[in-house]
Structures are given as C-alpha cells and as structure tokens.
Design a protein around this motif. Structure first.
Motif, PDB file in Angstrom:
ATOM      1  N   ASN A 642      16.197  69.452  34.239  1.00  0.00           N
ATOM      2  CA  ASN A 642      16.959  68.429  33.734  1.00  0.00           C
ATOM      3  C   ASN A 642      17.625  67.478  33.249  1.00  0.00           C
ATOM      4  O   ASN A 642      17.704  66.742  33.327  1.00  0.00           O
ATOM      5  CB  ASN A 642      15.027  68.788  33.257  1.00  0.00           C
ATOM      6  CG  ASN A 642      14.567  67.288  32.603  1.00  0.00           C
ATOM      7  OD1 ASN A 642      14.654  66.411  32.988  1.00  0.00           O
ATOM      8  ND2 ASN A 642      14.551  67.577  30.525  1.00  0.00           N
ATOM      9  N   ASN A 643      17.440  69.045  32.294  1.00  0.00           N
ATOM     10  CA  ASN A 643      19.021  69.137  31.499  1.00  0.00           C
ATOM     11  C   ASN A 643      20.682  68.443  32.632  1.00  0.00           C
ATOM     12  O   ASN A 643      20.918  67.805  32.142  1.00  0.00           O
ATOM     13  CB  ASN A 643      19.458  70.965  31.177  1.00  0.00           C
ATOM     14  CG  ASN A 643      18.149  70.697  29.812  1.00  0.00           C
ATOM     15  OD1 ASN A 643      17.895  69.941  29.466  1.00  0.00           O
ATOM     16  ND2 ASN A 643      18.439  72.038  29.763  1.00  0.00           N
ATOM     17  N   ILE A 644      20.680  69.208  33.908  1.00  0.00           N
ATOM     18  CA  ILE A 644      21.857  68.752  34.577  1.00  0.00           C
ATOM     19  C   ILE A 644      21.107  67.639  34.580  1.00  0.00           C
ATOM     20  O   ILE A 644      21.909  66.277  34.830  1.00  0.00           O
ATOM     21  CB  ILE A 644      21.851  69.648  36.405  1.00  0.00           C
ATOM     22  CG1 ILE A 644      22.261  70.579  35.569  1.00  0.00           C
ATOM     23  CG2 ILE A 644      22.925  69.306  37.012  1.00  0.00           C
ATOM     24  CD1 ILE A 644      21.982  72.528  36.880  1.00  0.00           C
ATOM     25  N   LEU A 645      20.826  67.233  35.576  1.00  0.00           N
ATOM     26  CA  LEU A 645      19.998  65.486  35.494  1.00  0.00           C
ATOM     27  C   LEU A 645      19.916  64.670  34.530  1.00  0.00           C
ATOM     28  O   LEU A 645      20.933  63.502  34.631  1.00  0.00           O
ATOM     29  CB  LEU A 645      18.336  65.612  36.442  1.00  0.00           C
ATOM     30  CG  LEU A 645      17.586  64.172  36.972  1.00  0.00           C
ATOM     31  CD1 LEU A 645      18.573  63.413  37.898  1.00  0.00           C
ATOM     32  CD2 LEU A 645      15.994  64.067  37.208  1.00  0.00           C
ATOM     33  N   SER A 732      15.596  65.473  40.736  1.00  0.00           N
ATOM     34  CA  SER A 732      14.484  63.962  40.382  1.00  0.00           C
ATOM     35  C   SER A 732      13.241  64.720  40.771  1.00  0.00           C
ATOM     36  O   SER A 732      11.692  64.331  40.083  1.00  0.00           O
ATOM     37  CB  SER A 732      15.289  62.875  40.227  1.00  0.00           C
ATOM     38  OG  SER A 732      14.865  61.973  40.299  1.00  0.00           O
ATOM     39  N   ARG A 733      13.622  65.045  41.917  1.00  0.00           N
ATOM     40  CA  ARG A 733      11.928  65.260  42.867  1.00  0.00           C
ATOM     41  C   ARG A 733      11.121  66.302  41.879  1.00  0.00           C
ATOM     42  O   ARG A 733      10.267  66.345  41.929  1.00  0.00           O
ATOM     43  CB  ARG A 733      12.160  65.434  44.763  1.00  0.00           C
ATOM     44  CG  ARG A 733      11.761  64.640  45.168  1.00  0.00           C
ATOM     45  CD  ARG A 733      11.714  64.623  46.470  1.00  0.00           C
ATOM     46  NE  ARG A 733      10.551  65.041  47.303  1.00  0.00           N
ATOM     47  CZ  ARG A 733      10.632  66.132  47.486  1.00  0.00           C
ATOM     48  NH1 ARG A 733      11.411  65.902  49.369  1.00  0.00           N
ATOM     49  NH2 ARG A 733       8.940  66.088  48.556  1.00  0.00           N
ATOM     50  N   ILE A 734      12.300  67.617  41.388  1.00  0.00           N
ATOM     51  CA  ILE A 734      11.612  68.241  40.794  1.00  0.00           C
ATOM     52  C   ILE A 734      11.273  68.001  39.858  1.00  0.00           C
ATOM     53  O   ILE A 734       9.834  68.140  38.876  1.00  0.00           O
ATOM     54  CB  ILE A 734      12.408  69.958  40.605  1.00  0.00           C
ATOM     55  CG1 ILE A 734      13.536  69.910  41.438  1.00  0.00           C
ATOM     56  CG2 ILE A 734      11.961  70.615  39.759  1.00  0.00           C
ATOM     57  CD1 ILE A 734      14.627  71.126  41.630  1.00  0.00           C
ATOM     58  N   ARG A 735      11.979  66.840  38.964  1.00  0.00           N
ATOM     59  CA  ARG A 735      11.668  66.600  37.633  1.00  0.00           C
ATOM     60  C   ARG A 735      10.256  66.198  37.713  1.00  0.00           C
ATOM     61  O   ARG A 735       8.769  66.327  37.198  1.00  0.00           O
ATOM     62  CB  ARG A 735      12.229  65.714  36.599  1.00  0.00           C
ATOM     63  CG  ARG A 735      11.703  65.558  35.879  1.00  0.00           C
ATOM     64  CD  ARG A 735      12.933  64.451  34.576  1.00  0.00           C
ATOM     65  NE  ARG A 735      13.231  63.264  35.426  1.00  0.00           N
ATOM     66  CZ  ARG A 735      14.105  62.396  34.824  1.00  0.00           C
ATOM     67  NH1 ARG A 735      14.894  63.279  33.900  1.00  0.00           N
ATOM     68  NH2 ARG A 735      15.155  61.739  35.595  1.00  0.00           N
ATOM     69  N   ASP A 736       9.781  65.153  38.969  1.00  0.00           N
ATOM     70  CA  ASP A 736       8.502  64.298  39.389  1.00  0.00           C
ATOM     71  C   ASP A 736       7.490  65.533  39.110  1.00  0.00           C
ATOM     72  O   ASP A 736       6.097  64.995  38.970  1.00  0.00           O
ATOM     73  CB  ASP A 736       8.556  63.097  40.184  1.00  0.00           C
ATOM     74  CG  ASP A 736       9.525  62.372  39.691  1.00  0.00           C
ATOM     75  OD1 ASP A 736      10.450  62.364  38.841  1.00  0.00           O
ATOM     76  OD2 ASP A 736      10.222  61.058  40.880  1.00  0.00           O
ATOM     77  N   VAL A 737       7.355  66.141  40.293  1.00  0.00           N
ATOM     78  CA  VAL A 737       6.365  67.162  40.418  1.00  0.00           C
ATOM     79  C   VAL A 737       6.071  67.833  39.533  1.00  0.00           C
ATOM     80  O   VAL A 737       5.078  67.944  39.520  1.00  0.00           O
ATOM     81  CB  VAL A 737       7.038  67.979  41.704  1.00  0.00           C
ATOM     82  CG1 VAL A 737       6.297  69.212  42.257  1.00  0.00           C
ATOM     83  CG2 VAL A 737       7.461  67.379  42.987  1.00  0.00           C
ATOM     84  N   CYS A 738       7.082  68.500  38.091  1.00  0.00           N
ATOM     85  CA  CYS A 738       6.493  69.038  37.097  1.00  0.00           C
ATOM     86  C   CYS A 738       6.484  68.292  36.309  1.00  0.00           C
ATOM     87  O   CYS A 738       5.847  69.141  35.022  1.00  0.00           O
ATOM     88  CB  CYS A 738       8.163  69.991  36.702  1.00  0.00           C
ATOM     89  SG  CYS A 738       8.246  71.260  38.498  1.00  0.00           S
TER      90      CYS A 738
END
Lengths: 749, 311
Positions: A642-645, A732-738
């Motif tokens: 999330n931070n990098i994104l 971004s997919r990681i963020r959405d999933v989490c």
C-alpha cells in the motif's frame, strides 16, 4: 510512638452518608498529619449513627526539626530589602552569613523550624478538618456558626502510649475535646472515659454500641438468617438494604414477624418493595417463593423480647400493605374490566419531556416504529404495535405511582390479568431491558421490537432537540439506551440498517417539533419522505425522490419552505452524529470483551457500519487472524504494498487500478503472486457473499507467503515503464483484495 | 415522669401541652385561619426569623383537601391536628427534651424502638428548608424533627428547632386504636363519651364532597388572585402610619393573605384543575408572597429590627 483516637459525637448521621464520612475523616486527617511532618503506621475509621471515629496507630510524637538555607539580598542592597529579609526569616543581621556569588556578596540565612508536638499538630489538623468537612449537606444549630451534618455534641481526642493517655487540647465553637464518650442512647446513656482505642471499642460494646459497621451488618445478616432458618424459611438477601439498616442502629436486634394473612396474595415484588421502601424491612420467603414474613431490625434489646416492638411494626406494616392492596385491587379492576384503557388515555396528560410531548405521544411513536421493525426481528407487526401500546400503561396505575421502581413488572402482571397474549404481557416488562450492563437482554421477538423502538425513539428524540449527553451529564440515560440497542442487536444477531431507522426516528420527531411552524404542504412532503426512507434507506435520497415525484405530479414541492430547508439540512448531520455515538458505545462494549481499538476502527471504516452485527462479525474475524503470525505478517505485507502504491500514485498523479496483466509478469514470484491472487479472490468472493469473514480472512492470510516472496525478488519501480505500471497495478490488486473485510491501513504496528 | 397511658385523644395533646409548658414554652392557641400544616402559623414561620429568642407550642388544625376519604380511611383525613413546638435558638438537649415528651404521653423507651431517620424538610411554598429526621416509634413515623436553616429565603440565625407531631396517628398508636373514627375523643368513662368519629365523621364526609366535587373553581381562582394582590398591596404601604405617626410594617396582615393564597391553591389542586406545569407556577407565586412577608417581618421589632435612633 503514641496512638491517636478521635471520636466526633453528634446527633443521628444519615445512614447513606456514614461510610463516605468515615473515609473522608481518615483521608483528610492523615493527609494533614503527614503534611505537617508526622508519620504513622496505620489508620482505620468507623461510623455509627451517632459517631465518626478514627484510630491512628504509631504516630510520631513530634515532627522533625527542619533547616532551610535561604538566599537573601546582596550586602549592598537597599536597607528596606534587608529589613524585609530579616522579617521574613525572623532573624537578626548577626545571624546571617555572607557568601560570595557571581553577582556579588549576598546574605544567606539558615532558617530552623523547630519540630512540633503531635498534640499541637493534631489539634490544628482536626479543627481544620471539622470546619471544612465535605458533608453532602450540612447545617447550623442553636446560636452558633459551626456547620456539621447534624448538631455536633462532643469531641473525644486523645494521644496514648505506655505511659497513659493525654487529651489533645482543642476547642471548637465551645466544644472542648476530652476523653469522654457515651454509649447507646437508651441502653447505656451514661458517659465514660477511655484510654486508648482497644479500651474505647471494648467499653462501647459493653455500653451497647458496635463500632464497626461491617460487624453490625454481619450480625444483622447472621441473626436474620437464623430467625428465618429456625422457622423453615429463607431470608431474601439485599446488600443495599443491609448497609442502610446497619447505619440506622448502634445495637442491632433483628426481629421476625409474620405478614398478615390478608396480604399474602399480593405479588411478591409488591410485598418486597413496599416493606423495603417504607419500613426498611427484609423479606423472608417460604420454600414456595412466597414472601410470608419480614425481619425488622430494632435498635434496642427490650425486656419483653421485642414483643411490643414487633406488634407496633406489624400494625404499621398492615396499614402500608392495606394501601398496597387497595392499589393492587383497584389496578386489577382497571386491567380486567377495561383492558387498561383508562391508563392509556391518562398517559396523554403525563408529560414525557417538555419538547417531546406526552407519554401518549411517545407510545404512539414507539408503536409505529415497533410495527415497522417487527419483520426485521421476526415479530408479527400488529402484535408488536399492540405490545408497544400497552407497554407503558402501568405508568398511570396506582401501584407504579406509589412505587415507580415496579414499572414494567406491574405492566406484565396487569396485561396478564387483562387476558392479553403472553408476548404482549412479556414485552411490557422486558422492553425496559437491558437496564444494566449485566442485565439480561430480551429475546422474544415482540419484546425485542418494542425494546428497540423504545430506545431508538428515546435516542432520536433527544438528538432531535439537541439534548445529547455531555461529559458526565447524561440525565436521560442515553448512554444506557445506546448500549441497550447494541446488546439487543448483537445478542439476537439482528441485521438492521440503523441508518434507516435513525433517519426515520429523527424525521418523525422533527415533524412533530415543526408542525406549528410549517408552511403549506411541508408536513405532507415530510410524511411522504418518511415512507420513502423505508424504500431508499436514507433521508437524503428519499427527500430528493419525493420532491421530484411531487414536481412530476404537478403538486407543490415546497423545497424552500422554512421547515423543509432546516429539517433537510439537519437530519443528515444529526443522523451521522447519533450513529457515531452508537459506534462510541460499541467500542466501549467491545473493548470490554478484549477487542483491540484499532481493530474496531478498521472495521468501522468499512461500508455498512450501521449494521452492528456486521461490524462485530468483521471485527471478530480480523481479531482472530491478527492473533496468528500469518495475519500479523499479512498486515506488514499489505502495508508495504500500500505504501509503495500510494507514493507512486501521489508522485504520478494517477490511480493504478487498471488491472495487472499476467503476460507482463517476468519473475517466478511475480507469476506466483498472480496465481495466488486469483486463488484468493475465488475463495474470498463467495465467503464474503456468505458473510463468512473468517474464511475470507483466512484466504487473505494465505497471500502472505506470495507477497513476501514477491517483495524479496522483485523491484516494483522497474526502469521499464510497462513493467512498473503492471507491477503497481498488481499492488493495487493486493490492496483491493485485502480491504474487503476491514481497513487494514488502520491496524497499528 | 408519667408512664401511665392516656385514655383519650384530648389527653394526649393536653399532656403534650403541659409537658412543653413545663419546658418553658408559651402555649399558644391555633391560628384562626385555614392552613395546610402547623408550620404556617405565624408563631412558626415568622418567629423563626430574626434574632429574638422564642419558645412556643400549640395545637394547629390543618387541612389537606386531597387527603379527604369521606371518613372511611382508618388514618387519612382532610382535616387533622398537628402539635407544633418551635424553640429559637434550638436548645442543645432538644432531642432529649423531645424524648421526654414521648414519655409524657406514656411511651416507654425501654420497650419501644425509637429511631431518628434522615428526612430533610422543605416547603416550596414557604421558601423554607431545614435538616432533621422523621422520628420512628416501632417503625411508625410519629414526629418530624427539623432544624430550620432558611425561611422565606432568609437564613435562620439563630437556628430554630421545630417539632411537628401528627396528633391523630400518635394518639392512635398510644391508645392502641386501629381506626381513627373509633378513637375516644374525651374520657371513655365520661357521662357523655364521644369518639373521634362522633366529632368528625360527618365533617369529613361533607368536606370530602365539597373539596373534590363542589368547590367552585372560578371563585377559587379569583380568590387566589385577590389574596395575592391584597398581600402585595399591604406590603406596598410605607412603614410610616399616617394616622398614628408610628412606624407600623404590616407583616402579619400581609402574611394572612399569603396563608389564604396557599390554602386556595391546595383546594384547586384537590379539584384537579391545576396541571403539573401550572402547579409549579402557583407554588412559585405563593413562595414569592412568603418571601415578601418574611422581608417585611424582619423589618419589624419582633423580627429583630431596631430603630436607628435607639442604637
């Protein structure tokens, strides 16, 4: 090391004030002694109806001498300044030393404060404590100016050691301290002198005074239990009553008597309440649960064994219970013959709150709300409305007028007598619940509907008139009402969109509050909005829809009417504020269950936070996962992604949410992450649909390995812009999933 | 100390009168107006104000229209008697003096359980409050015991000690009677023995009917306004009396109007024509009158005022 004994002997101290007064005497006296330089080994305070006593053991005999160096003015300072310094220190010029300092030669004094005798300090401290004693209410008497809870008659104040006892010289408004006290008012009125605490306590007991409140209470409980037991009966315990009665007597003598035959058919709670409130009697019950006897606690041991006292008490009780029986029978007549209608009508003349109308108005609102909520809680709408209409009827009954604490309980009995359905009768009692944090929560659907409607009407009503709790001020017990809503929802696993119900409640109150000031068509419009909220879910959308529909139909749409404008502006804010209040109470409640505050914040940030069951289900799942190592690390991985994104999005001014493409994945770990996300999403979507947050969280936790491996091997900000964009989209997919169960950004650590 | 039991209602209050006379109280007669309690007698309300010592005891017939029960209830009456004692400053042994009065009417302290149970007294209509107890004898409230702290909005200095005995209830207890109407009023062996019911049953019936259903509320509302106006008008007069040339502050005539307003309010209350909100307003109006009367009384000689010339 002498011991100090103090007794402040007065006319009867109210029972409810005694324990606090003893604690205050101990705290203030010992503070003052320590402040003055004395030390002590231990202290204990006592109260009886006529005396406050304090025993301090191992008090120092003198306060120590103290020496203090004080810097004065320079040697060449003006004479006035030097004179001032001499006055302040009480020394002469020859007593002063002179020292070199950077700024010149200055006078230095050594001020010696000699130690003082304990007696002197005690006298001073006690006078100050007496004159400023924090009684809840105090008074003057006779021609004097001293204030005490009731006239203060004598002060006993002695310091004692092996050599003997010494009276502390002290006189306050004509009361001179001595070593003399008195025993029981009637049984041993003669004065006697004492030499130390042991002597004092023993002589008091001989003079029919038990000094220790807990000893009096124990004695009462023990004797009363025995009296009951000997007759094959059982004492109904009542800790509050026991404390109070122990504060009314110096020499407790429990006596048991029978309740007159004529009163035994009164409901047990009526007997108990009447006896307790009016006569301070304990109740005694038979094995069947029926209350048949009472225990009164006399203050004397009478030569006739208490016969005359019991006879008198029985007579007073009979008069009291005649009243109760009269109320009960009158009430039953109203319940049976008129189905409580006269009471329901009378509620019109009983004010609930100046701005929120009568009890009848309130009942009408609750009935409406209970009917609407009924399907959500599994109750039959008409039955819920009927239950709400009779739930407050007992407030107008004679019994509840006499004993307000019987509200609800009497309602149930009267509803049963009126032949109403069991669910309706039960709701009359149960809709007040839960009253305390440990109180049972209603579970019967009709009771649940009325209880929720009752509390929501209360909350939205006081919010509508801007009477919210502030700090410690909560005169209408709104925090309790909010906790009640929360506990009922959670215990019954109810799925309620509270937003909708809050908006409807607020609007209903606003309509009533503004009826007089409204312009043409405004009230009609608002009432249409009320119906529309049920469909649209929230006030704003409903208002828009109604206005549009009215315009479409060519009817007046008074958007600019004074009432519509202010109500339209206010309701959404009030609603948000009230939901936030409920969330605050929920946090307090969940924290009590050990749920972390950041977990609660993380789930409250999710949509649907007005569905309290959903909030708690999310919180439990998140809490469970966070308790595992997987979960802990998942949060770390998520935060890194999330931070990098976020940094990249801020720097580039774009949002990377276009969907990462597996075909650009170069590294194995990158490919594995794609696969893991596909697998997780496939697992999470049905789990979320089924509101199985534990399973969803478990699927997320499984991402931890692939995410860690990805960051280990892959540079997100790759030189190749296509790769970089694809990797950011992957993050971004990681963020959405989490973020599907809770806002993990709010998790600490 | 007389421990033999009294035989009649009148013997109970006669013994109380004798006892308190023996303790140095002036035994007064009832005030000749309708009042709700003995406290309203100017010998209590007004004399509790100012610095002059005072000691008085008296029987006061009292009226509480809402308590009427047509003579049927064993101990509720719309007209009953209070025995009242007021001593200023309150003597240091006031509790013991009080217990002596119970012995005087035949209550044996060795056999009965006497308790002082917290009960703070407040009269919203008189702007008065004090701290004290209700006194229990074997669980029954037999007296109210109060140290006056404020009357008519004025701090009491010195403090008066006040006792109020509910005579019927106390006498019924001492005489062992269950229904007030059966209590012997005079000696049961008198040539013409009379019970409390012989004297009062009919009046209880008549007044219950009158209070609850007949008292003309229009007239009462008007009388209330009249009394209020008259009270204020009396107090508006300058202290200097043009006829005698003396300084005469008319505290007592004004206070009579305050008593009247208070009783009329009680009647209206019994008629059920005063709503809860109005109730507070009426109580506030009577209190305002009581305060003005108290202000006036402390500007009289009995209230401790002294002419600046005399100083």
């Amino acid at each position: 090391m002498p011991d100090l004994l103090i007794e402040l002997f007065s006319e009867e101290i109210p029972a409810r004030m005694q324990a606090r007064a003893a604690a205050d005497l101990k705290a203030r006296m010992t503070d003052a002694l320590v402040e003055a330089g004395l030390t002590y080994a231990g202290a204990e305070a006592f109260a009886t109806p006529r005396r406050l006593a304090l025993a301090v053991q191992g008090l120092s005999a003198r306060s120590p001498e103290t020496r203090e160096r004080r810097r004065g003015p320079r040697v060449d300072a003006p004479e006035k300044a030097i004179e001032g310094f001499l006055r302040a220190t009480g020394l002469t010029l020859s007593d002063l030393a002179v020292e070199e300092e950077k700024k010149g030669r200055v006078y230095v004094a050594e001020v010696v404060t000699p130690g003082r005798d304990a007696a002197e300090i005690v006298a001073e401290a006690l006078e100050a404590v007496i004159r400023r004693f924090p009684w809840p209410k105090s008074m003057r008497w006779g021609a004097g100016d001293l204030r005490w809870v009731r006239p203060l008659h004598a002060i006993l104040c002695i310091l004692s050691d092996e050599a003997g006892a010494e009276v502390v010289p002290l006189e306050i408004d004509g009361i001179r301290a001595g070593d003399v006290t008195r025993g029981h008012r009637f049984l041993s009125p003669e004065p006697f002198s004492v030499t130390n605490f042991e002597d004092y306590e023993a002589k008091l007991k001989r003079a029919h005074v038990i000094l220790r409140p807990e000893e009096r209470a124990d004695h009462i409980r023990h004797e009363a239990t025995n009296l009951a037991f000997a007759a094959g009966l059982e004492l109904v315990e009542d800790a509050g009553l026991l404390r109070e009665v122990a504060g009314l007597v110096e020499w407790p003598v429990p006596l048991m008597g029978a309740i007159g035959e004529a009163f035994l058919d009164l409901p047990a709670e009526v007997l108990r309440t009447s006896m307790k409130e009016h006569q301070k009697f304990f109740s005694v019950r038979a094995r069947s649960g029926q209350i048949t006897h009472f225990v009164t606690v006399a203050n004397i041991a009478a030569p006739d064994g208490g016969e005359a006292i019991l006879a008198g008490n029985r007579k007073v009780l009979a008069a009291r219970l005649s009243d109760a029986k009269f109320f009960w029978e009158n009430d039953l007549r109203v319940a049976k013959q008129a189905a409580m209608r006269p009471w329901i009508e009378r509620l019109e003349t009983v004010t609930f709150h100046g701005r929120l109308g009568s009890q009848a108005d309130r009942v009408a609102r609750i009935a409406e709300l209970a009917r609407e909520m009924a399907p959500k809680v599994g109750a039959e709408p008409e039955l819920a409305a009927e239950a709400a209409r009779v739930a407050k009827a007992d407030l107008a009954s004679e019994m509840v007028y006499e004993f307000p604490e019987l509200q609800g309980r009497m309602g149930r009995l009267y509803a049963e007598a009126a032949g109403m359905r069991e669910e309706v009768a039960a709701a009359a009692e149960e809709h007040y619940a839960p009253l305390g944090p440990d109180d049972d929560v209603p579970e019967a659907p009709v009771s649940v509907a009325v209880a929720l409607a009752d509390k929501l009407d209360m909350l939205t009503g006081f919010w509508a008139i801007d009477e919210r709790p502030t700090g410690s001020r909560d005169p209408f017990a709104l925090r309790r009402a909010a906790l009640g809503v929360i506990r009922i929802v959670l215990a019954n696993e109810l799925r309620l969109d509270l937003d909708t119900w809050i908006d409807m409640g607020l609007l209903r109150h606003k309509i009533e509050l503004n009826r007089a000031a409204a312009a043409d068509g405004e009230i009609d419009t608002l009432e249409e909005v009320l119906d529309e909220i049920a469909v649209r879910g929230v006030f704003g959308a409903a208002l828009r829809a109604v206005l549009d529909a009215r315009k479409g139909d060519g009817r007046a749409a008074p958007e600019d009417g004074p009432v519509l404008r202010t109500v339209g502006d206010l309701v959404p804010d009030l609603s948000t504020d009230l939901l936030a209040f409920l969330h605050d109470r929920l946090k307090v409640h969940l924290r009590g269950e050990g749920v972390r505050h950041d977990v609660i914040d993380a789930v409250l940030a999710m949509p649907g936070s007005d569905d309290l069951w959903l909030v708690v289900a999310r919180a439990r799942a998140l809490g469970a996962v966070l308790a595992t190592e997987e979960g802990e690390n998942l949060v770390q991985g998520f935060k890194r992604a999330n931070n990098i994104l976020t940094q990249a999005e801020e720097a580039d001014g774009v949002e990377y949410s276009f969907g990462a493409e597996p075909k650009y994945a170069e590294e194995e770990t990158e490919k594995a992450l794609f696969a893991a996300l596909d697998a997780a999403e496939a697992e999470i979507a049905p789990a979320l649909a089924a509101e199985d947050f534990e399973r969803a969280m478990a699927a997320m936790a499984a991402l931890r390995g692939p995410i860690d491996a990805f960051f280990e091997a892959v540079q997100v900000n790759a030189p190749n812009p296509v790769l970089r964009r694809n990797r950011l989209n992957l993050l971004s997919r990681i963020r959405d999933v989490c973020l599907q169960v809770a806002d993990l950004r709010r998790i600490e650590g | 100390m007389a421990k033999d039991r009294p035989r009649s209602f009148q013997e109970v209050w006669r013994r109380l009168q004798d006892y308190w006379a023996g303790q140095g109280c002036a035994v007064l007669q009832p005030y000749d107006m309708e009042v709700g309690a003995g406290t309203f007698h100017p010998a209590t309300t007004l004399r509790a104000l100012g610095s002059k010592p005072w000691a008085a005891a008296y029987v006061q017939p009292s009226r509480r229209p809402t308590d009427g029960r047509y003579g049927d209830n064993p101990n509720r009456l719309q007209h009953y008697y209070q025995f009242q004692v007021l001593i200023k400053p309150s003597p240091p042994d006031f509790q013991d003096l009080y217990l002596g009065s119970l012995e005087a009417i035949g209550i044996d302290m060795a056999l009965h359980d006497i308790r002082f149970v917290e009960d703070d007294w407040e009269s919203p209509t008189l702007g008065a409050w004090g701290l004290g107890w209700e006194v229990w004898c074997d669980g029954m409230e037999v007296s109210q015991f109060t140290y006056f702290q404020q009357v008519g909005g004025h701090d009491c200095h010195p403090v008066s000690g006040e006792l109020t005995y509910g005579l019927e209830r106390l006498a019924m207890y001492v005489l062992g009677i269950d229904h007030v109407m059966e209590m012997p009023y005079n000696d049961p062996d008198a040539p013409i023995p009379l019970s409390y019911g012989d004297v009062f049953r009919q009046t209880e019936e008549e007044f219950s009917r009158f209070n609850f259903d007949v008292a003309e509320t229009e007239i009462l509302f008007r009388h209330f306004e009249d009394a209020e106006r008259e009270c204020e008008a009396i107090l508006a007069h300058p202290a200097e009396d043009p006829r005698s040339g003396r300084r005469i502050v008319m505290a007592h005539p004004a206070y009579d109007q305050c008593i009247k307003a208070s009783h009329i309010f009680n009647l209206l209350d019994a008629r059920g024509v005063i709503s809860p909100t109005e109730r507070q307003a009426y109580i506030g109006r009577v209190r305002a009158l009581a305060k003005k009367c108290a202000d006036a009384f402390v500007a009289t000689e009995a209230g401790g005022w002294s002419s600046p010339d005399a100083a």
